[in-house]
Design a protein around this motif. Structure first.
Motif, PDB file in Angstrom:
ATOM      1  N   ARG A 286       0.725  -0.963   0.117  1.00  0.00           N
ATOM      2  CA  ARG A 286       0.019   0.006   0.117  1.00  0.00           C
ATOM      3  C   ARG A 286       0.887   1.271   0.104  1.00  0.00           C
ATOM      4  O   ARG A 286       1.968   1.371   0.701  1.00  0.00           O
ATOM      5  CB  ARG A 286      -0.826   0.133   1.344  1.00  0.00           C
ATOM      6  CG  ARG A 286      -1.915  -1.019   1.354  1.00  0.00           C
ATOM      7  CD  ARG A 286      -3.029  -0.734   0.262  1.00  0.00           C
ATOM      8  NE  ARG A 286      -3.681   0.199   0.788  1.00  0.00           N
ATOM      9  CZ  ARG A 286      -4.909   0.532   0.009  1.00  0.00           C
ATOM     10  NH1 ARG A 286      -5.097  -0.031  -1.139  1.00  0.00           N
ATOM     11  NH2 ARG A 286      -5.725   1.819   0.442  1.00  0.00           N
ATOM     12  N   THR A 288       1.438   5.420  -1.942  1.00  0.00           N
ATOM     13  CA  THR A 288       1.065   6.834  -2.753  1.00  0.00           C
ATOM     14  C   THR A 288       2.158   7.065  -3.768  1.00  0.00           C
ATOM     15  O   THR A 288       3.187   7.089  -3.714  1.00  0.00           O
ATOM     16  CB  THR A 288       1.046   7.988  -1.772  1.00  0.00           C
ATOM     17  OG1 THR A 288       0.012   7.455  -0.615  1.00  0.00           O
ATOM     18  CG2 THR A 288       0.213   9.309  -2.546  1.00  0.00           C
ATOM     19  N   ARG A 303      -3.431   9.690  -3.111  1.00  0.00           N
ATOM     20  CA  ARG A 303      -4.168   8.703  -2.264  1.00  0.00           C
ATOM     21  C   ARG A 303      -3.520   7.627  -2.333  1.00  0.00           C
ATOM     22  O   ARG A 303      -2.719   7.003  -3.316  1.00  0.00           O
ATOM     23  CB  ARG A 303      -5.797   8.501  -3.279  1.00  0.00           C
ATOM     24  CG  ARG A 303      -5.659   7.778  -4.376  1.00  0.00           C
ATOM     25  CD  ARG A 303      -6.681   7.677  -5.078  1.00  0.00           C
ATOM     26  NE  ARG A 303      -6.981   7.132  -6.422  1.00  0.00           N
ATOM     27  CZ  ARG A 303      -6.562   7.379  -7.612  1.00  0.00           C
ATOM     28  NH1 ARG A 303      -6.166   8.805  -7.560  1.00  0.00           N
ATOM     29  NH2 ARG A 303      -6.692   6.808  -8.692  1.00  0.00           N
ATOM     30  N   GLN A 305      -2.896   3.605  -2.515  1.00  0.00           N
ATOM     31  CA  GLN A 305      -3.490   2.533  -3.374  1.00  0.00           C
ATOM     32  C   GLN A 305      -2.677   1.267  -3.220  1.00  0.00           C
ATOM     33  O   GLN A 305      -1.623   1.247  -2.499  1.00  0.00           O
ATOM     34  CB  GLN A 305      -3.250   2.861  -4.951  1.00  0.00           C
ATOM     35  CG  GLN A 305      -3.874   4.360  -5.295  1.00  0.00           C
ATOM     36  CD  GLN A 305      -3.481   4.526  -6.784  1.00  0.00           C
ATOM     37  OE1 GLN A 305      -4.002   4.069  -7.801  1.00  0.00           O
ATOM     38  NE2 GLN A 305      -2.507   5.453  -6.793  1.00  0.00           N
ATOM     39  N   THR A 306      -3.198   0.038  -3.679  1.00  0.00           N
ATOM     40  CA  THR A 306      -2.490  -1.061  -3.642  1.00  0.00           C
ATOM     41  C   THR A 306      -1.661  -1.198  -4.919  1.00  0.00           C
ATOM     42  O   THR A 306      -2.003  -1.131  -6.097  1.00  0.00           O
ATOM     43  CB  THR A 306      -3.423  -2.467  -3.911  1.00  0.00           C
ATOM     44  OG1 THR A 306      -4.197  -2.246  -2.703  1.00  0.00           O
ATOM     45  CG2 THR A 306      -2.520  -3.676  -3.588  1.00  0.00           C
ATOM     46  N   PRO A 320      -0.265   0.775 -10.203  1.00  0.00           N
ATOM     47  CA  PRO A 320      -1.321   0.341  -9.276  1.00  0.00           C
ATOM     48  C   PRO A 320      -2.101  -1.006  -9.903  1.00  0.00           C
ATOM     49  O   PRO A 320      -1.934  -1.344 -11.078  1.00  0.00           O
ATOM     50  CB  PRO A 320      -2.633   1.614  -9.374  1.00  0.00           C
ATOM     51  CG  PRO A 320      -1.697   2.643 -10.189  1.00  0.00           C
ATOM     52  CD  PRO A 320      -0.593   2.002 -11.030  1.00  0.00           C
ATOM     53  N   LYS A 323      -8.284  -0.728  -7.765  1.00  0.00           N
ATOM     54  CA  LYS A 323      -8.779   0.787  -7.768  1.00  0.00           C
ATOM     55  C   LYS A 323      -9.233   1.046  -6.327  1.00  0.00           C
ATOM     56  O   LYS A 323      -9.289   0.259  -5.454  1.00  0.00           O
ATOM     57  CB  LYS A 323      -9.863   0.774  -8.795  1.00  0.00           C
ATOM     58  CG  LYS A 323      -9.668   0.519 -10.319  1.00  0.00           C
ATOM     59  CD  LYS A 323     -10.955   0.454 -10.873  1.00  0.00           C
ATOM     60  CE  LYS A 323     -10.609   0.020 -12.295  1.00  0.00           C
ATOM     61  NZ  LYS A 323     -11.841   0.184 -13.499  1.00  0.00           N
ATOM     62  N   SER A 324      -9.552   2.305  -6.139  1.00  0.00           N
ATOM     63  CA  SER A 324      -9.964   2.902  -4.739  1.00  0.00           C
ATOM     64  C   SER A 324     -11.264   2.141  -4.184  1.00  0.00           C
ATOM     65  O   SER A 324     -11.545   1.841  -3.145  1.00  0.00           O
ATOM     66  CB  SER A 324     -10.258   4.264  -4.871  1.00  0.00           C
ATOM     67  OG  SER A 324     -11.081   4.655  -5.581  1.00  0.00           O
ATOM     68  N   THR A 329      -7.490  -3.025 -11.355  1.00  0.00           N
ATOM     69  CA  THR A 329      -7.257  -2.159 -12.511  1.00  0.00           C
ATOM     70  C   THR A 329      -7.138  -3.090 -13.771  1.00  0.00           C
ATOM     71  O   THR A 329      -6.844  -4.244 -13.397  1.00  0.00           O
ATOM     72  CB  THR A 329      -5.771  -1.411 -12.534  1.00  0.00           C
ATOM     73  OG1 THR A 329      -4.767  -2.325 -12.214  1.00  0.00           O
ATOM     74  CG2 THR A 329      -5.844  -0.810 -11.015  1.00  0.00           C
TER      75      THR A 329
END
Length: 581
Positions: A286, A288, A303, A305-306, A320, A323-324, A329
């Protein structure tokens, strides 16, 4: 008979002798040593860089090594002379008898002449076309299809165990749009007026699909909310589009060994398994990301993200994978798909994509490197755009698909063989101009015609020889007295034939099938030059009246040309012709 390999072995053996005699130290890496045609044919038949590349590790001057190596090479009965040039290159001239034997070796080997064991039976997966199943293949897909198919054939010829694969992109939002488009045609088939909006596909190719859906389900979906028919229509439409794509590929002579569905990755745990594999290597975290280039801090909302730590495997930034909202993705199923390929035991992977996938290259290479612990190389080949012309002017075709020129449009216009050859007359990453007027010209400027004409001319000679009562079977020609091939134009053709096995390995190593098309054009050019000289010099004609032995030797040379052209065209997926009409 692979002359360049044989002379390369001679160079290695001579270096070994110098090591045994204490002239050179042991343990030298001979990998960089090459034997190849010199840039200037006037310098000789072959040149080796041995002295140049061994100088530094041997701690000696290149010219000193060359002057000690050249006499050892010249002592071989195949070598007429070995001359040191410049700072330490060695130019070799071979005895005429060596070149004279080439046609017999070609005929004896048949279209297997030039086949290589370089691949060693290793498994390679070549994925190409992989168009979204939302319509027929267009002219851009055509180039990728031809390139991928020729590359697969080239690798097979070079000793690889090849799988041709198509990845069906049936897991994204575009197939929902397809389903809605087919539903509109379904309503149309029931007599309703419809309007194509919201990005739906207006192509006429969907009319038949809508009618087929009506025949399948009647009015069962009429007036029903989307939730009741979307999934079923999506499946029906995707199957119909894939059948259309298979027909297009067949028209072009492309045969896939395996079709892989993206949809099969969802809801089956396969994406999760691939990501877990990366997690076990501490490559999922995780975090940013930094703002994209060109974004100011005011434009950018950071934000968490994974992310996949792709920078650990050569990428520019981490990527990424979720998605949030917790959805994957588009990169995540791509990782899972390539994990599946790695798990199937391939030794190498090749993906063929359009030029718009340039940003995809580093991240996908990083993923495969991570998944395979660096064991499986991935090569991504990007095919640039094709621009259509006719007699030098931009050419607008019927565009039956609604918004683009289809593969079928192109093949209907010029045929599959011309389409395939022309698509390989430029390197894949160079733009290609496809002129419908020029590709059908019967001139030297049209490489398709020029190569096919050479093959047809050889068969014309064979027919005339048979009519004259000569035995021109391959068995007879392989026993011809080739010592009679002593003219420079005849030897030039033999020398070009001798380059074919080397060319195959170079093209296969670089994943460059266009090199085969270029070679065939050069071979045809040398053959046509010999043919034309025979118009002024009767002694160079292939049929010599009342001289069957001389005729057999000259016809053997011509037959060898047709053997190599046939093999090369086979790699390109083009059928050789025996008569020009």
């Amino acid at each position: 008979m692979t002359l360049f390999t044989d002379i390369g072995a001679l160079v290695a053996s001579a270096i070994g002798g110098m090591q045994a005699d204490g002239i050179l130290p042991g343990g030298l890496d001979l990998g960089p040593v090459t034997v190849e045609p010199p840039r200037d044919a006037g310098h000789g038949d072959m040149a080796t860089n041995a002295a140049m590349v061994l100088a530094k590790p041997a701690g000696k001057k290149p010219r000193d090594i060359a002057e000690a190596l050249a006499p050892r090479l010249a002592a071989d009965p195949r070598v007429a002379s070995a001359e040191v040039a410049g700072p330490g290159f060695i130019n070799l001239r071979l005895e005429t008898s060596v070149w004279q034997e080439v046609p017999r070796a070609v005929i004896a080997a048949g279209t297997g002449y030039g086949r290589s064991t370089m691949g060693g039976g290793r498994k390679v997966n070549v994925e190409y076309v992989s168009a979204n199943p939302t319509g027929p293949l267009h002219v851009g897909h055509t180039r990728g299809a031809v390139f991928g198919d020729a590359l697969a054939s080239l690798l097979d010829f070079a000793g690889w165990d090849v799988t041709r694969e198509y990845y069906i992109n049936d897991g994204g939002a575009q197939v929902d749009v397809l389903a809605r488009s087919v539903y509109l045609r379904y309503l149309e088939a029931h007599g309703q007026e419809v309007e194509f909006a919201d990005g739906t596909y207006p192509g006429e190719y969907l009319i038949a699909v809508g009618e087929a859906l009506k025949a399948e389900v009647g009015d069962a979906y009429m007036g029903k909310p989307e939730a009741e028919w979307l999934e079923a229509v999506r499946s029906f439409a995707t199957d119909a589009m894939m059948e259309l794509i298979r027909e297009d590929l067949k028209l072009l002579g492309v045969r896939m060994d395996h079709f892989f569905s993206e949809k099969s990755l969802y809801g089956t745990g396969r994406i999760e398994s691939a990501i877990d594999t990366l997690k076990s290597k501490d490559l999922i975290y995780r975090g940013t990301l930094e703002p994209p280039k060109g974004k100011t801090p005011e434009d950018w909302e950071p934000r968490e993200q994974t992310l996949f730590r792709s920078t650990a495997h050569g990428d520019d930034v981490d990527r990424p994978i979720m998605k949030s909202d917790g959805a994957w993705t588009y990169f995540a199923p791509d990782i899972a798909y390539h994990w599946d390929k790695v798990s199937r035991g391939y030794d190498a992977l090749i993906d063929v994509f359009g030029a718009d996938h340039g940003g995809y290259v580093k991240r996908m290479k990083a993923a495969v490197s991570a998944l395979s612990d660096g064991r499986v190389p991935l090569d991504i080949k990007l095919c640039q755009l094709v621009k259509l012309y006719k007699d030098g002017e931009p050419f607008k075709m019927s565009k039956r698909a609604g918004t683009f020129v289809t593969l079928r449009d192109v093949v209907d216009e010029v045929g599959p063989d011309v389409t395939r050859f022309v698509m390989l007359t430029r390197k894949n990453d160079a733009p290609l101009d496809f002129d419908f007027g020029k590709v059908l010209e019967q001139s030297k400027e049209n490489p398709v015609f020029y190569v096919q004409y050479a093959h047809a001319r050889v068969h014309s000679v064979l027919r005339k020889a048979r009519d004259a009562g000569l035995d021109v079977s391959d068995t007879a020609l392989a026993g011809a007295d080739v010592a009679q091939l002593d003219h420079e134009a005849e030897l030039a053709v033999a020398k070009k034939l001798a380059e074919w096995p080397r060319l195959v390995e170079i093209a296969a190593k670089g994943h460059e099938p266009h090199r085969v098309a270029f070679f065939l054009y050069d071979l045809a050019s040398d053959f046509h030059a010999l043919w034309n000289r025979g118009n002024d010099q009767p002694e160079l004609r292939f049929l010599q009246e009342d001289q069957p032995a001389t005729s057999a030797a000259k016809i053997a040379l011509a037959r060898a040309v047709s053997v190599v052209i046939s093999a090369g065209l086979g790699i390109l997926g083009v059928a050789p012709v025996e008569e020009m009409r």
